[in-house]
Design a protein around this motif. Structure first.
Motif, PDB file in Angstrom:
ATOM      1  N   GLU A 108      -4.838   0.679   6.103  1.00 34.09           N
ATOM      2  CA  GLU A 108      -6.712   1.072   6.695  1.00 34.09           C
ATOM      3  C   GLU A 108      -6.897   2.136   6.121  1.00 34.09           C
ATOM      4  O   GLU A 108      -8.121   2.880   5.631  1.00 34.09           O
ATOM      5  CB  GLU A 108      -6.718   1.045   7.935  1.00 34.09           C
ATOM      6  N   ASN A 109      -5.531   3.373   6.034  1.00 29.03           N
ATOM      7  CA  ASN A 109      -5.771   4.540   5.656  1.00 29.03           C
ATOM      8  C   ASN A 109      -5.422   5.460   4.661  1.00 29.03           C
ATOM      9  O   ASN A 109      -5.744   6.137   3.835  1.00 29.03           O
ATOM     10  CB  ASN A 109      -5.974   5.669   7.038  1.00 29.03           C
ATOM     11  N   SER A 110      -4.309   4.404   4.065  1.00 25.40           N
ATOM     12  CA  SER A 110      -3.192   4.635   3.407  1.00 25.40           C
ATOM     13  C   SER A 110      -3.981   4.969   1.557  1.00 25.40           C
ATOM     14  O   SER A 110      -4.760   4.063   1.705  1.00 25.40           O
ATOM     15  CB  SER A 110      -1.744   4.047   2.979  1.00 25.40           C
ATOM     16  N   GLN A 111      -3.361   5.639   0.558  1.00 22.01           N
ATOM     17  CA  GLN A 111      -3.586   5.184  -0.876  1.00 22.01           C
ATOM     18  C   GLN A 111      -3.624   3.383  -1.281  1.00 22.01           C
ATOM     19  O   GLN A 111      -2.888   2.460  -0.511  1.00 22.01           O
ATOM     20  CB  GLN A 111      -3.225   5.942  -1.396  1.00 22.01           C
ATOM     21  N   LYS A 112      -4.671   3.455  -2.409  1.00 24.14           N
ATOM     22  CA  LYS A 112      -5.205   2.136  -3.047  1.00 24.14           C
ATOM     23  C   LYS A 112      -4.943   1.293  -2.209  1.00 24.14           C
ATOM     24  O   LYS A 112      -5.569   0.851  -0.805  1.00 24.14           O
ATOM     25  CB  LYS A 112      -4.164   1.857  -3.743  1.00 24.14           C
ATOM     26  N   THR A 113      -4.308  -0.336  -1.605  1.00 28.63           N
ATOM     27  CA  THR A 113      -4.486  -0.644  -0.466  1.00 28.63           C
ATOM     28  C   THR A 113      -2.979  -0.987   0.872  1.00 28.63           C
ATOM     29  O   THR A 113      -2.678  -1.703   1.600  1.00 28.63           O
ATOM     30  CB  THR A 113      -3.839  -2.250  -1.844  1.00 28.63           C
ATOM     31  N   GLY A 114      -2.343   0.007   0.417  1.00 29.22           N
ATOM     32  CA  GLY A 114      -1.401   0.786   1.092  1.00 29.22           C
ATOM     33  C   GLY A 114       0.480   1.005   0.503  1.00 29.22           C
ATOM     34  O   GLY A 114       1.104   0.843   1.372  1.00 29.22           O
ATOM     35  N   PHE A 115       0.403   0.140  -1.012  1.00 29.79           N
ATOM     36  CA  PHE A 115       2.147   0.737  -1.545  1.00 29.79           C
ATOM     37  C   PHE A 115       1.900   0.235  -3.156  1.00 29.79           C
ATOM     38  O   PHE A 115       0.565  -0.316  -3.261  1.00 29.79           O
ATOM     39  CB  PHE A 115       2.974   0.061  -0.861  1.00 29.79           C
ATOM     40  N   PHE A 116       2.374   1.023  -3.382  1.00 35.82           N
ATOM     41  CA  PHE A 116       3.087   0.870  -5.173  1.00 35.82           C
ATOM     42  C   PHE A 116       3.608  -0.201  -5.702  1.00 35.82           C
ATOM     43  O   PHE A 116       4.925  -0.137  -5.278  1.00 35.82           O
ATOM     44  CB  PHE A 116       2.366   1.941  -5.711  1.00 35.82           C
ATOM     45  N   LEU A 117       2.864  -1.692  -5.841  1.00 39.25           N
ATOM     46  CA  LEU A 117       3.433  -2.235  -5.797  1.00 39.25           C
ATOM     47  C   LEU A 117       4.133  -2.973  -6.806  1.00 39.25           C
ATOM     48  O   LEU A 117       5.464  -3.074  -7.529  1.00 39.25           O
ATOM     49  CB  LEU A 117       2.900  -3.968  -4.400  1.00 39.25           C
ATOM     50  N   ASP A 118       3.663  -1.840  -7.879  1.00 32.47           N
ATOM     51  CA  ASP A 118       4.016  -2.053 -10.167  1.00 32.47           C
ATOM     52  C   ASP A 118       5.270  -1.345  -9.869  1.00 32.47           C
ATOM     53  O   ASP A 118       5.558  -1.405 -10.807  1.00 32.47           O
ATOM     54  CB  ASP A 118       2.778  -1.306 -10.398  1.00 32.47           C
ATOM     55  N   GLN A 119       5.881  -0.718  -8.962  1.00 31.16           N
ATOM     56  CA  GLN A 119       6.882  -0.357  -9.367  1.00 31.16           C
ATOM     57  C   GLN A 119       8.438  -0.308  -8.652  1.00 31.16           C
ATOM     58  O   GLN A 119       9.121   0.017  -8.502  1.00 31.16           O
ATOM     59  CB  GLN A 119       6.915   1.412  -8.667  1.00 31.16           C
ATOM     60  N   LYS A 120       7.865  -2.029  -8.067  1.00 32.83           N
ATOM     61  CA  LYS A 120       9.352  -2.780  -6.708  1.00 32.83           C
ATOM     62  C   LYS A 120      10.228  -2.937  -8.317  1.00 32.83           C
ATOM     63  O   LYS A 120      11.446  -2.138  -7.363  1.00 32.83           O
ATOM     64  CB  LYS A 120       8.758  -4.404  -6.933  1.00 32.83           C
ATOM     65  N   TYR A 121      10.137  -3.259  -9.485  1.00 35.84           N
ATOM     66  CA  TYR A 121      11.979  -3.464 -10.602  1.00 35.84           C
ATOM     67  C   TYR A 121      12.534  -2.221 -10.937  1.00 35.84           C
ATOM     68  O   TYR A 121      13.470  -1.933 -10.928  1.00 35.84           O
ATOM     69  CB  TYR A 121      11.268  -4.521 -11.213  1.00 35.84           C
TER      70      TYR A 121
END
Length: 428
Positions: free
Chosen positions: A223-236
């Protein structure tokens, strides 16, 4: 085009047609010559489907029109046989999910959760659904809608998302909307956020979600974090840092909620210091470290990285207090530029932080550094890093060059879809 079309007609300039032929899906406001009702009399309506024709009558595709946006039409198909109905969007959703299954389905770390448990499911233009972002966090989808066309399509596309994933055996039951971006004003759209309570969706009691990525658990506030909640693009990219962290003292700059630092700790780092200007982010990073039983070898500092790195260079006792000297530094800054007008200023910023990091690293140390703005192209970033190395009187041996994870696909012909560049160097 010989067959009758049910959509209103937009005629565009030759310049726009050239861009469309090259694969770019946007028609800008100044490139529209005329708008005409459909053959049956259907008028042009904001957010609706329109056919796009060049001045000479050549059909260039069908797209969604945004009458208040500078990007006036966004193409969704170049196949004249397509009818833009529910079945069309069902195919689009299926294509998007199948891409994630193929690109990420077999890459999980041994003994860890599938990589598709937390991933981007829809990446706007790159998945031919312009204006729609959908991220999956275990059993919840978090969406961001940025165009009036997608705003109108929500009641159709949201159930399709749930049905497609559930039919594949995925436990996805809820949708949280993060439609609170100020950029929505460019489309004449209001800002709001909350659970979507439409067809087939559950409404959980809390927007707090525990997710797993690379075998690590993160407590997210969608609800309150940046973007949608997490930076998934950096997974690898986080995984790449984990692979070189064993036995090293690591400095994770711009750490957000700690994913790079936690991956380094999980990879056997001797010590990890996480730094971020946000106290909220630092508190969450510390909480995530405790959550994963890694807090014993980690420390957390709330500071402005742009001031913090030079301070450590000047004050060796301060460096030791923070856990240094460090032999692996991670730089994951926010986008320093969001427009072409500020690229020169951003280039200076990337040069300064990389110079400061190189000054701290010993010969043989490692630097992981990146940019997440498509305006800061790969070559501009590489140039800034090279200038920093020259200024610091060091030479860089490249270990890896990486980009965003494949759930954020790069669509050739659409440079805006390529926005993340990531390098790992050894300082020699």
């Amino acid at each position: 085009m010989k067959q009758a079309r049910p959509y209103p007609k937009v005629v565009v300039t030759r310049k726009a047609a050239r861009a469309l032929k090259g694969g770019h899906p946007w028609v800008f406001e100044g490139e529209v010559l005329s708008c005409e009702p459909a053959a049956g009399g259907t008028p042009v309506a904001n957010g609706a489907v329109v056919d796009v024709f060049e001045e000479n009558g050549t059909w260039q595709g069908a797209g969604l029109i945004s009458q208040e946006s500078k990007i006036r039409v966004r193409i969704v198909t170049r196949n004249a046989n397509d009818r833009i109905d529910e079945a069309f969007w069902a195919r689009r959703v299926a294509y998007a999910w199948n891409h994630r299954r193929v690109a990420m389905g077999s890459r999980a770390l041994p003994g860890c959760e599938p990589d598709t448990n937390t991933c981007r499911v829809v990446f706007s233009e790159a998945d031919q659904m312009p204006g729609l972002i959908v991220d999956r966090y275990e059993n919840v989808l978090v969406t961001q809608v940025g165009t009036v066309g997608m705003e109108l399509l929500r009641p159709i596309i949201y159930p399709l998302l749930l049905n497609t994933l559930q039919a594949d055996g995925q436990n996805v039951t809820a949708i949280y909307e993060r439609n609170d971006s100020p950029s929505r004003a460019k489309e004449g759209l209001a800002q709001y956020k909350g659970w979507w309570d439409g067809e087939g969706a559950e409404v959980p009691a809390t927007p707090r979600i525990v997710v797993a990525e690379n075998g690590l658990k993160f407590d997210l506030d969608i609800e309150n974090s940046q973007k949608t909640g997490f930076f998934l693009d950096q997974k690898y990219n986080r995984r790449a840092v984990r692979q070189i962290a064993a036995g090293r003292r690591v400095l994770d700059c711009f750490c957000h909620v700690g994913p790079f630092g936690l991956n380094a700790a999980a990879g056997g780092a001797e010590f990890v210091r996480c730094v971020d200007v946000s106290q909220t982010a630092i508190d969450l990073a510390a909480e995530n470290a405790r959550f994963n039983g890694l807090d014993g070898g980690m420390g957390f500092t709330c500071a402005n990285v742009l001031e913090y790195l030079p301070e450590l260079s000047r004050d060796r006792s301060r460096l030791r207090e923070e856990g240094g000297p460090f032999d692996l530094i991670v730089l994951d800054p926010p986008a320093f530029t969001k427009s072409r007008n500020t690229v020169n200023h951003a280039t200076k910023g990337y040069r300064e932080i990389n110079y400061a990091a190189m000054r701290l690293l010993p010969r043989g140390g490692y630097l992981a550094t990146c940019s997440c703005s498509h305006f800061m192209t790969r070559d501009l970033l590489a140039g800034a890093i090279a200038d920093a190395a020259h200024q610091a009187n060091v030479q860089l041996k490249q270990v890896e060059e990486r980009q965003q994870a494949p759930d954020h696909p790069i669509l050739w012909g659409v440079p805006e879809s390529h926005y993340l560049d990531f390098f790992i160097f050894q300082v020699i």
